[in-house]
Design an enzyme around this catalytic site. Structure first.
Site, PDB file in Angstrom:
ATOM      1  N   GLU A   1      13.401  50.022 184.712  1.00 19.27           N
ATOM      2  CA  GLU A   1      14.706  49.897 184.743  1.00 19.27           C
ATOM      3  C   GLU A   1      15.449  48.824 184.796  1.00 19.27           C
ATOM      4  O   GLU A   1      15.030  48.186 185.954  1.00 19.27           O
ATOM      5  CB  GLU A   1      15.226  51.160 184.553  1.00 19.27           C
ATOM      6  CG  GLU A   1      16.137  51.596 185.875  1.00 19.27           C
ATOM      7  CD  GLU A   1      17.268  51.400 186.070  1.00 19.27           C
ATOM      8  OE1 GLU A   1      17.963  51.004 184.383  1.00 19.27           O
ATOM      9  OE2 GLU A   1      18.067  52.407 186.052  1.00 19.27           O
TER      10      GLU A   1
ATOM     11  N   HIS B   1      14.794  48.510 179.338  1.00 20.06           N
ATOM     12  CA  HIS B   1      16.146  49.007 179.532  1.00 20.06           C
ATOM     13  C   HIS B   1      17.222  48.531 180.557  1.00 20.06           C
ATOM     14  O   HIS B   1      17.181  48.791 181.129  1.00 20.06           O
ATOM     15  CB  HIS B   1      15.814  50.746 181.100  1.00 20.06           C
ATOM     16  CG  HIS B   1      16.913  51.539 180.687  1.00 20.06           C
ATOM     17  ND1 HIS B   1      18.541  51.535 181.036  1.00 20.06           N
ATOM     18  CD2 HIS B   1      16.959  52.684 180.072  1.00 20.06           C
ATOM     19  CE1 HIS B   1      18.851  52.648 181.007  1.00 20.06           C
ATOM     20  NE2 HIS B   1      18.445  53.744 179.819  1.00 20.06           N
TER      21      HIS B   1
END
Lengths: 600, 658
Positions: free
Chosen positions: A203, A414
């Site tokens: 992420e 993300h």
């Protein structure tokens, strides 16, 4: 060449709707199955038709892994498994399995009961979906099938959050989900061993942020809350029921205690108590301090924080309210926000990231006039504060995780494209690995170059390691063996054993060369001269003079006879096998040049 | 591959395995039955125990009367109780690399091993094992340290003296290995060496061996262990249960395909059915209480007590016991009850499901909430104020030699209304009661041992099919008191290898292969040749690198190019270096085709002669002859290198290389 393919269906250069497809060694794995808070139409769920248009998803996916209970990571799961149709295994940790259905039900209620949507998953679907879930322990190696295995690592982001290693054959991928590299008031820090995956999917929410110390942020937060309460204002803190909420509750609880404050603190939904129960029962997933002291004092039993009733919002005087959801996109937090927004004495503190399209995102980007449902305009006069308390790794943390795991490639998801671009360059510079950041629907292919595991016979290995007792770096020893490949099994054995196993006999190839030497002496004297000569030249070799009058150099045999016609010429028969050809051929050319004149 | 057997106690094992290059200790159980030879440690001054007569030898000598006391017709050692350690001399314990713990009962000797032998390795155990093991040790240390004893007896241990003592002291074994209890700092130091592991976690040891804990179904966090390399697998089964109680069920499937299965920790009461015993426990308890008596349950602070409390939770209302107080007295009572609720992941399915609701997995939470169950750290303090009779008391230690239980034995022993119910199977209840005789109190023996019985073992062995079984010698013969019960022993083929204390076994298997990795560049350079249908061969000449017990094969480095400018070196300077070895050859040479080939390559005067074993091919002009037989070829020529090389290449065309 073997390859790993990655296609984000969500969270590709975006935050929300996390859903990443990975193909590794012929296995297809789906990582997370989230919803997007910024959309209310089809775009809120990943487009599963990408996987197959008309076939059954179960036939195309070997397993689904859910990293943690946040809806942007699991919100589409009942839709995916019950409405689109998937019956294969779904893996998540125990706390995630416990908490996920509650958040899903919450989400369903808001969508169906409050917004009146039909065609949405039902409570029963959530239950049926959860029946397909297999709970995993941290560090347990779960054998999905014979070739595919997965392993969970602690991620620290929320209770039960995990990173997952996916391994098939010699190839492996690590998916971080959301993680936090610094321990906070209730959770520990993410940790992974040096597992050297071919690919790390990380992420990158805070790809460009390097956050100041946690202590400073906490002090700031407390100061703002305290000031507002002192001047009689109301503080709204939109949170998700589990996670940040507990951390901030612990923070306020201790502050209230220490400062002896009287203003009420409320927690909005009925979830609170339940949520705290989960923390108590899964205390092994919290940080070390809480775990150590829980028998004496359970940190999740709050004295100052009480349940909120809707009517309290209109009460006069100061108060602090934690309300869900965290991005002000629906539910109670939004209701309270609308009530309090008009008063400049009040304050809203956004303690976490807000995705585009949500009210939270709008006010954080400075918008002060909001168009609400029914074209109503809401003017925001209350103070808006942002404090990053969401437990994501910052740029430093991401780099630290890469250093820990030592991946061969990195892929970012993300996060926002611009910020990713910056981090990507940083990663490539510092670690000299490729870094990718595919958009949704875009496939990244990574070529791996795995080494091939082979069974070596202990005899051969011992023979080789015995020779190489004193390894010489400059002259590495060569090992010679035969690789037998049969029905996908690879065995490396000595050539002799290979012959034997296949029922073959060795064919010996031998050479004998006649070398003529001018030497009038007696045969045995000639032999002695040859012996002394060879001994002088071939210092590292075993040169022997045998009783029967012949000479051996290693396995090469040299015999001398008189020439049948010419007594002054001796014939040396040099005989060697094919395996010793180098030495044999070298000896003949050496002897051909004759013996040195002075041999005493 | 050796197994050093350091303990003779089948349920408190301690074995050391030498496997490949690693030394692995499997469990370190502490035999506490030795404490039965000691006088109980009373918490409150006991007139009876303090006035015991010293023991006098038959000849009237009294030199032992300070150390040994006569009590209820038996002779006991009046000293700090001591435990029997595992063997420490059989091998140098500082060479142990790792210790694997299977359950909290089997780690009680850990501080003796890690703190006194020069041990520098790592201990592996699951989190519940460590937490509950810590509680057991804490309780043990606490109950011994709170009753300070002035003397520690050692004279009686002298071999010459021991001979003169009455049984059972006379027959006590290994008394020289008996040691006093460790201290809390030692416990903490020992526990700090533990690394936590989860079920099915693969742990690499030095790249040579992989160990994996598996659920064994016996207690919270209890595990069996797989110790394996790529080619051999040893299963260590210790304290396993197939009954459904609170822990996660036993993982049997992963034990399959073992070369050796080491089997320890079977039930100590093979004739008793645990379910029946629980029933008897409840009915005896109810009857005593209804008659106005008190019930004493000597127990450990964790384990079966959770199951007993759960049974009572379901039973008390129907049995009309709602108003009877249940007391759980232990310095770790609170911790034990709290810890039991937070190990959801280690519990059976039903209990896990409760946590998802979220509710506490064990109903004792409700018993505590409704004040039916109360817990106290000791009989002193709050307990003395709250204490109401009749009541039920759970407390330790099951040996009845130390802990709060001693007080209740003294207090309640004289009344026939009261009952002591033995549920823990580790101590003979008659021996435990010996120093309290004569007793008016009723004694009920309901041992609950959920570990495998022999029927379950034989089913398990059929299921997982190990090549060899290794077990303590006690399991290879019927129990001494029931020598006709040949069903109470392990029956398998081949018969199990048995061990006893201080023995060294050689484990029966032989490794033949090892894993090696071929680097991709080398793999690309290999040229496989199909020899038979489905079988291909490739010769490999490569450089072997070995690091951390991992072997890798790499492409040999390219020989450095001789600088072009330099004058060509003389041949004699150029002694051949270590060049790649020539392959072995196989096949045979068809003479006719060989001759045709020779002719094609310009040899015009080829003559062939038959011999007994083959042929001789003559090249008259070159004064060269080639002997060709089924399995050999011999080229004899003048020193004409180009000719020899040419002939060699022609011969090689007909042969396969290995």
């Amino acid at each position: 060449m073997p390859e790993i393919k990655v296609t984000p269906l969500g969270a590709g250069q975006d935050v929300g709707r996390s859903c990443i497809l990975v193909s590794i060694a012929g296995k297809n794995v789906m990582l997370d199955c989230g919803m997007h808070m910024g959309y209310n139409d089809d775009r809120r769920f990943p487009d599963f038709s990408y996987i197959t248009q008309n076939g059954r998803l179960t036939d195309f996916l070997d397993c689904v892994i859910i990293s943690h209970f946040h809806l942007d990571h699991c919100g589409a799961l009942p839709y995916f498994s019950e409405m689109v149709g998937y019956d294969g295994p779904i893996y998540m940790t125990h706390p995630t399995k416990a908490i996920c259905p509650i958040l899903l039900e919450d989400y369903r209620k808001i969508t169906v009961d409050k917004k009146g949507e039909t065609n949405f998953f039902t409570s029963q679907m959530i239950k049926d979906c959860m029946k397909k879930v297999i709970a995993v322990h941290l560090h347990q190696t779960v054998q999905v099938d014979e070739e595919l295995e997965i392993k969970a690592y602690y991620a620290g982001h929320v209770l039960g959050a995990a990173m997952f290693q996916i391994k098939a054959g010699c190839e492996s991928v690590v998916y971080t989900g959301d993680y936090n590299m610094t321990p906070d008031r209730h959770l520990g820090a993410a940790w992974i061993d040096k597992c050297r995956p071919d690919l790390l999917i990380s992420e990158s929410t805070y790809a460009t942020t390097i956050r100041d110390s946690k202590r400073c942020r906490e002090r700031d937060f407390l100061k703002k809350v305290h000031e507002t309460v002192e001047r009689g204002g109301k503080v709204l803190i939109p949170v998700f029921a589990l996670g940040r909420a507990q951390e901030l509750c612990i923070l306020l609880e201790t502050f209230w205690e220490r400062m002896n404050l009287k203003a009420p603190i409320y927690f909005s939904t009925g979830l609170t108590e339940k949520a705290n129960h989960y923390y108590k029962l899964f205390i092994t997933w919290t940080n070390q301090k809480i775990r150590k002291t829980f028998v004496q004092r359970n940190m999740f039993e709050f004295k100052h924080i009480k349940a909120f009733d809707r009517a309290f919002a209109d009460n006069p005087g100061p108060m602090v309210v934690f309300a869900t959801p965290g991005m002000l996109h629906a539910g109670q937090s939004l209701q309270i926000f609308r009530k309090w927004a008009g008063n400049e004495k009040n304050m809203v503190i956004m303690p976490g990231y807000c995705v585009q399209g949500t009210v939270g995102h709008k006010i954080l980007s400075g918008q002060r006039k909001l168009e609400m449902e029914g074209r109503q305009i809401l003017e925001v006069k209350m103070q808006v504060e942002y404090m990053s308390f969401s437990a994501h790794a910052d740029a430093k943390g991401i780099m630290q995780l890469i250093r820990q795991a030592e991946p061969r490639n990195v892929l970012l998801v993300h996060g926002e494209a611009k910020k990713m671009e910056f981090l990507k360059q940083k990663i490539e510079q510092e670690f000299h690995v490729n870094c990718y950041m595919p958009a949704n629907g875009e496939t990244t292919t990574i070529f791996t170059n795995p080494s091939i595991p082979v069974d070596i016979s202990l005899g051969l290995l011992k023979r080789e390691t015995a020779i190489g007792l004193l390894p010489d770096v400059k002259k590495p020893k060569l090992m010679h063996g035969t690789l037998i490949m049969k029905d996908n099994s690879f065995r490396l054995v000595s050539p002799e054993q290979a012959l034997k196993e296949l029922g073959l006999t060795e064919h010996q190839l031998r050479f004998t060369c006649r070398v003529h030497i001018q030497d009038p002496r007696k045969e045995h004297e000639t032999v002695l001269r040859v012996y002394n000569h060879l001994k002088g030249v071939l210092k590292d070799y075993s040169v022997q003079h045998l009783p029967d009058g012949s000479i051996t150099v290693e396995s090469i045999l040299i015999q001398a006879t008189a020439h049948s016609e010419d007594q002054g010429t001796k014939v040396l028969l040099v005989s060697w096998t094919y395996q010793d050809e180098e030495l044999g051929s070298y000896l003949t050319s050496l002897l051909k040049k004759g013996l040195p004149q002075s041999t005493s | 591959f050796f197994q050093y057997c350091l303990s003779g106690h089948p349920t408190l094992p301690c074995n050391v395995l030498k496997f490949k290059s690693t030394t692995i200790m499997l469990d370190c159980g502490l035999d506490m039955t030795s404490t039965l030879n000691f006088l109980p440690l009373p918490l409150v001054q006991s007139p009876r125990l303090s006035k015991l007569p010293g023991w006098v030898l038959k000849d009237g000598s009294t030199f032992l009367d300070k150390e040994l006391k006569e009590c209820s017709g038996h002779v006991f050692v009046d000293s700090v109780p001591e435990f029997c350690l595992p063997e420490t001399e059989l091998l140098d314990l500082s060479t142990v690399d790792v210790i694997l713990i299977s359950n909290y009962h089997c780690m009680m000797a850990l501080p003796y091993i890690t703190e006194y032998t020069g041990f520098t390795g790592t201990v592996y155990a699951t989190e519940p094992t460590v937490q509950i093991g810590r509680l057991l040790m804490e309780e043990l240390v606490n109950s011994i340290e709170r009753v300070p004893k002035a003397q520690s007896a050692s004279m009686w241990k002298n071999k010459e003296v021991q001979r003169l003592l009455p049984a059972p002291l006379k027959d006590a074994v290994e008394v020289s290995m008996w040691r006093k209890c460790y201290t809390m700092p030692e416990v903490n130091a020992a526990l700090s060496k533990i690394q936590l592991v989860g079920y099915s976690q693969k742990i690499e040891l030095f790249g040579a061996v992989q160990v994996t804990p598996l659920s064994s179904g016996y207690a919270l966090g209890s595990s069996n262990w797989i110790i394996q390399s790529h080619y051999e697998k040893v299963s260590y089964v210790s304290g396993s249960s197939l009954l459904t109680t609170h822990p996660q069920p036993m993982d049997q499937a992963s034990l399959k395909n073992s070369d050796v299965l080491i089997l320890t920790g079977l039930t100590q009461i093979p004739t008793a059915n645990p379910d029946g015993m629980v029933g008897e426990f409840c009915s005896n308890l109810a009857m005593t209480v209804r008659n106005g008596g008190n019930v004493l349950v000597p127990c450990y602070p964790s384990g079966v007590i959770y199951d007993l409390l759960e049974c009572l939770y379901q039973y008390i209302d129907s049995a009309g016991l709602s108003n009877v107080p249940f007391y759980f007295i232990s310095p770790v009572a609170n911790s034990s009850l709290e810890f039991s609720q937070i190990f959801a992941e280690w519990l059976c399915h039903n209990k896990q499901t409760k946590v998802y609701l979220p509710e506490p997995p064990f109903p004792h939470a409700e018993l505590i909430q409704t004040n039916k169950l109360k817990h106290y750290p000791s009989i002193h303090g709050d307990f003395s104020n709250d204490f109401k009779q009749p009541c039920v008391v759970f407390t330790g230690h099951p040996s009845l030699r130390f802990g709060d239980v001693v007080h209740f034995m003294e207090l309640w022993g004289k009344s026939s209304l009261n009952t002591v119910i033995f549920t823990e199977p580790d101590f003979s209840y008659l021996d435990a009661l010996a120093p309290y005789q004569p007793l008016a109190m009723k004694c009920v023996y309901c041992p609950i041992d959920t570990r495998l019985n022999f029927i379950q073992v034989s089913k398990l062995l059929k299921e997982v099919q190990p090549l060899h079984v290794v077990c303590p010698e006690q399991y290879t013969q019927p129990p001494p008191t029931q020598s006709h019960r040949t069903d109470l022993m392990i029956d398998c083929q081949p018969p199990p290898m048995s061990y006893r204390r201080a023995e060294v076994l050689t484990l029966p298997y032989k490794r033949r292969y090892e894993k090696i990795e071929i680097m991709p560049e080398l793999a690309d350079s290999l040229v496989p040749l199909e020899i038979k249908p489905g079988i291909s061969l490739a010769t490999v000449s490569a450089v072997l690198h070995t690091k951390d017990n991992k072997h890798v094969l790499q492409l040999p480095p390219k020989p450095p190019q001789p600088p072009a400018s330099k004058k060509r070196k003389r041949v004699s300077d150029d002694v051949p270096e270590c060049k790649p070895l020539k392959p072995l050859l196989s096949g045979s040479i068809p003479v006719d085709q060989f001759v045709q080939t020779l002719e094609k390559h310009g040899f015009s005067d080829v003559k062939v002669e038959d011999t007994a074993k083959g042929h001789i091919v003559l090249l008259q002009e070159a004064e060269t002859l080639i002997q060709i037989e089924e399995d050999s070829t011999h080229i004899i020529c003048d020193n004409d290198e180009p000719l020899r090389v040419k002939l060699r290449d022609l011969v090689l065309k007909f042969l396969q290389k290995f």
